[in-house]
Design a protein around this motif. Structure first.
Motif, PDB file in Angstrom:
ATOM      1  N   LYS A 299     -33.774  20.622  18.898  1.00  0.00           N
ATOM      2  CA  LYS A 299     -34.546  21.704  19.495  1.00  0.00           C
ATOM      3  C   LYS A 299     -35.673  22.104  18.543  1.00  0.00           C
ATOM      4  CE  LYS A 299     -30.567  23.497  22.071  1.00  0.00           C
ATOM      5  NZ  LYS A 299     -29.679  24.671  22.276  1.00  0.00           N
ATOM      6  N   LYS A 300     -36.581  22.861  19.059  1.00  0.00           N
ATOM      7  CA  LYS A 300     -37.740  23.279  18.266  1.00  0.00           C
ATOM      8  C   LYS A 300     -37.306  24.133  17.077  1.00  0.00           C
ATOM      9  CE  LYS A 300     -42.285  25.441  18.737  1.00  0.00           C
ATOM     10  NZ  LYS A 300     -43.223  26.138  19.651  1.00  0.00           N
ATOM     11  N   ASP A 301     -37.896  23.857  15.910  1.00  0.00           N
ATOM     12  CA  ASP A 301     -37.692  24.610  14.662  1.00  0.00           C
ATOM     13  C   ASP A 301     -36.303  24.429  14.056  1.00  0.00           C
ATOM     14  OD1 ASP A 301     -40.287  25.575  14.775  1.00  0.00           O
ATOM     15  OD2 ASP A 301     -39.675  27.318  15.987  1.00  0.00           O
ATOM     16  N   GLN A 302     -35.499  23.465  14.542  1.00  0.00           N
ATOM     17  CA  GLN A 302     -34.220  23.173  13.882  1.00  0.00           C
ATOM     18  C   GLN A 302     -34.486  22.388  12.595  1.00  0.00           C
ATOM     19  OE1 GLN A 302     -31.841  21.252  16.990  1.00  0.00           O
ATOM     20  NE2 GLN A 302     -30.567  23.104  17.118  1.00  0.00           N
ATOM     21  N   ILE A 303     -33.493  22.428  11.681  1.00  0.00           N
ATOM     22  CA  ILE A 303     -33.605  21.742  10.398  1.00  0.00           C
ATOM     23  C   ILE A 303     -32.533  20.652  10.312  1.00  0.00           C
ATOM     24  CG2 ILE A 303     -33.495  22.001   7.886  1.00  0.00           C
ATOM     25  CD1 ILE A 303     -35.889  23.361   9.112  1.00  0.00           C
TER      26      ILE A 303
ATOM     27  N   ILE B 238     -35.391  18.316   6.584  1.00  0.00           N
ATOM     28  CA  ILE B 238     -36.555  17.901   7.384  1.00  0.00           C
ATOM     29  C   ILE B 238     -36.653  18.818   8.593  1.00  0.00           C
ATOM     30  CG2 ILE B 238     -37.540  16.029   8.774  1.00  0.00           C
ATOM     31  CD1 ILE B 238     -36.018  14.081   6.965  1.00  0.00           C
ATOM     32  N   LYS B 239     -37.844  19.368   8.819  1.00  0.00           N
ATOM     33  CA  LYS B 239     -38.064  20.222   9.979  1.00  0.00           C
ATOM     34  C   LYS B 239     -38.219  19.354  11.226  1.00  0.00           C
ATOM     35  CE  LYS B 239     -40.856  24.109  11.590  1.00  0.00           C
ATOM     36  NZ  LYS B 239     -42.001  25.007  11.299  1.00  0.00           N
ATOM     37  N   LEU B 240     -37.528  19.734  12.287  1.00  0.00           N
ATOM     38  CA  LEU B 240     -37.489  18.925  13.500  1.00  0.00           C
ATOM     39  C   LEU B 240     -38.341  19.529  14.602  1.00  0.00           C
ATOM     40  CD1 LEU B 240     -33.631  18.239  13.618  1.00  0.00           C
ATOM     41  CD2 LEU B 240     -35.403  16.744  12.675  1.00  0.00           C
ATOM     42  N   THR B 241     -38.837  18.665  15.454  1.00  0.00           N
ATOM     43  CA  THR B 241     -39.508  19.085  16.683  1.00  0.00           C
ATOM     44  C   THR B 241     -38.598  18.774  17.867  1.00  0.00           C
ATOM     45  OG1 THR B 241     -40.595  16.925  16.817  1.00  0.00           O
ATOM     46  CG2 THR B 241     -41.807  18.725  15.755  1.00  0.00           C
TER      47      THR B 241
END
Length: 590
Positions: A518-522, A561-564
């Motif tokens: 999901k947006k802004d997950q790490i 790592i920041k995920l999109t």
């Protein structure tokens, strides 16, 4: 017991069932259905005895599977317990163990080599029949003389033309034969006894022997004898052989007399009676097609001639329906097939293979890989036998990634020359038991022990906990647990493991997979490494295909790592020739 012996034993059982049905119904159809039908219907039995083909679900096959499972379970129950070191050192215990071990080894060896006795006797019987027949044919050829009488040759030629035979067998006489007969398979010929025969009798003799020749009855008889040799241990096979011999003559008579008027039938009956006067110096006990093989059968043959009448359309239709019924019965009776005809609609056979493997892992242990290894063995065995992806795919949730690698390899080998698309094992890693939810579910299914599964809850999703608790409640009614009580045990209550890789000291690693983000997950990567003599590359691909590369050497580190939002894919590969191990744990945090 050898697999081939199991197959032919099941064929013997299956063929016997159909034969018993025919013998039972014979009293009903004996004088109602044609003799030709009664002759060729036994071909269904012979083919059932010889052809190992069977449907995926069949009666005899299921009986053999159940018997096989019962024997295996009985062997497990009666297996002697292992004595401790003190008991092993006592003389009496030692003697008892040696005797038991010796007896077990003896019976196991006898069971494993039983097929040699079966095939040995079958080969000896077949060789004896072939050599005896060849000797008989050589003996007949040695004393035969080609017929040169123009009158006999013209009568023979006209009879062949009337029967539509363009390439008639050669015609000979021999003083040693006791009856007219057809001899040979590849190049058959007709032999007449060296006696004077009336013209009408001679024409009927030609009709009889040419009918056998046209129908290839010698081949039918040899097919029957092959079945007798293979199923020599089945007493019913000898009754079947005699019934076929008798039906052969009755159907041949019927085929001739249906073209004759009443006077012709009387003359044909006189010909059969006259055949008893032929004398010779050789006993006709070898496979041959003679005019009068058995004087005891002559009375029945003459009675059938007198009672013969053309069958009505209803009788013909009834005989066709009954033949279809017998044929379908032979197909559905089936045979043991070494589990090779399984498919996804045959759940019973899947259970027969997989369930014993699962039960073997019910020992008290907290080693998750033990359960995975057992299901891996079952999946690999199932793929080797069936080659069906739809069947084995059902086991993937309880298999390790190594097991998934192996079944995809076997599947691709079996279908390398077909148009089926090859499978890629990495496409199924996210389904495999190497994810913690499936591991826990496999453990609960195998041993039903809460204390071995609960330590995995911190690494499981809430959905995985639901499935494990539901399975536990099914196994332990009255001790039900509430899955929501364990949701808070997950790491940070919001952390989920999406990458779980380990080289397992294999000197290399090559794994891939995917996960949703999901947006802004790490993504928190926890990497431990002791590898030497090489490096490992971990590639991460975002939903747009953009690549991130992480090189791993001889070190431990953590990386975030920041995920999109979307589907992320990863690939981890490398070779480390000097050994070592690497683990990569990736968890998503909000």
């Amino acid at each position: 017991m050898n697999e081939i012996l199991k197959i032919f034993t099941s064929l013997s059982v299956s063929g016997s069932i159909i034969a018993i049905i025919l013998f039972t119904l014979k009293c009903l159809y004996k004088n109602r259905l044609s003799k030709t039908w009664q002759y060729y219907i036994w071909l269904v039995v012979i083919l059932r005895l010889l052809a190992p083909y069977s449907l995926q679900t069949n009666i005899v096959g299921r009986l053999f599977y159940k018997a096989e499972g019962y024997i295996e379970n009985k062997n497990e129950i009666t297996k002697p317990t292992i004595l401790n070191d003190f008991e092993m050192q006592t003389p009496q215990s030692g003697e008892t163990i040696d005797i038991q071990k010796g007896n077990t080894d003896y019976w196991n060896q006898l069971k494993d080599n039983l097929w040699l006795l079966w095939i040995g006797i079958a080969i000896m019987m077949l060789v004896r029949k072939i050599t005896s027949y060849n000797g008989f044919v050589r003996y007949i050829k040695a004393g035969r003389y080609e017929v040169t009488n123009n009158h006999i040759l013209k009568l023979y030629q006209s009879t062949c033309e009337g029967e539509g035979i363009k390439r008639p067998p050669m015609l000979y006489t021999n003083s040693i034969v006791t009856s007219p007969m057809v001899v040979g398979i590849i190049r058959p010929f007709i032999v007449l006894p060296n006696v004077e025969i009336k013209n009408l009798e001679l024409q009927n003799i030609f009709l009889h022997e040419l009918t056998h020749y046209k129908r290839m009855d010698t081949f039918y008889k040899w097919l029957t004898q092959i079945a007798v040799c293979i199923h020599w241990f089945n007493p019913l096979i000898y009754f079947i052989s005699r019934e076929i011999d008798k039906s052969c003559e009755l159907s041949c008579d019927e085929n001739i007399i249906k073209k004759l008027d009443d006077n012709g039938k009387r003359i044909y009956g006189d010909t059969l009676l006259a055949s008893l006067r032929f004398n010779g110096n050789y006993s006709d006990t070898i496979i041959s097609i003679t005019l009068s093989e058995d004087a005891r059968l002559l009375k029945e043959r003459l009675g059938a001639i007198m009672k013969f009448s053309k069958k009505s359309k209803f009788t013909v239709a009834l005989s066709m329906i009954l033949a279809i019924f017998i044929f379908c019965g032979a197909v559905f009776t089936g045979a043991y097939a070494s589990k090779s005809n399984l498919n996804n609609s045959n759940n019973l056979n899947i259970i027969n293979i997989v369930e014993p493997q699962i039960k073997k892992s019910t020992v008290k242990t907290d080693d998750v890989s033990n359960t995975l290894n057992r299901v891996d063995e079952a999946g690999i065995e199932l793929m080797e036998y069936s080659g069906s992806w739809e069947v084995v795919e059902l086991l993937i949730p309880n298999m390790s990634r190594n097991g998934v690698d192996r079944i995809t390899e076997i599947y691709n080998q079996k279908n390398q020359y077909s148009s089926k698309v090859k499978k890629k094992s990495s496409d199924y890693y996210n389904m495999s038991g190497d994810n913690v939810d499936s591991r826990a579910l496999a453990m609960m299914q195998a041993n039903g022990m809460w204390k071995y599964t609960e330590p995995l809850f911190p690494y499981m999703s809430n959905d995985g906990i639901d499935k494990v608790v539901i399975l536990y409640n099914q196994k332990h009614q009255g001790q039900e647990k509430n899955p929501s009580d364990y949701y808070n045990s997950t790491i940070n209550s919001k952390e989920k493991i999406v990458i779980d890789l380990e080289s397992k000291n294999n000197y290399n690693i090559a794994e891939s997979g995917s996960f949703q983000a999901k947006k802004d997950q790490i993504l928190a990567l926890n990497i431990t490494s002791t590898i030497k003599g090489g490096t490992v590359d971990l590639f991460l691909f975002d939903p747009n295909g953009k690549e991130q590369r992480i090189t791993i050497g001889y070190e431990n580190f953590v990386k975030e790592i920041k995920l999109t939002e979307g589907l992320w894919k990863y690939n981890c590969s490398g070779i480390f020739k000097d050994g070592g191990n690497i683990t990569v744990i990736g968890s998503i945090k909000d």
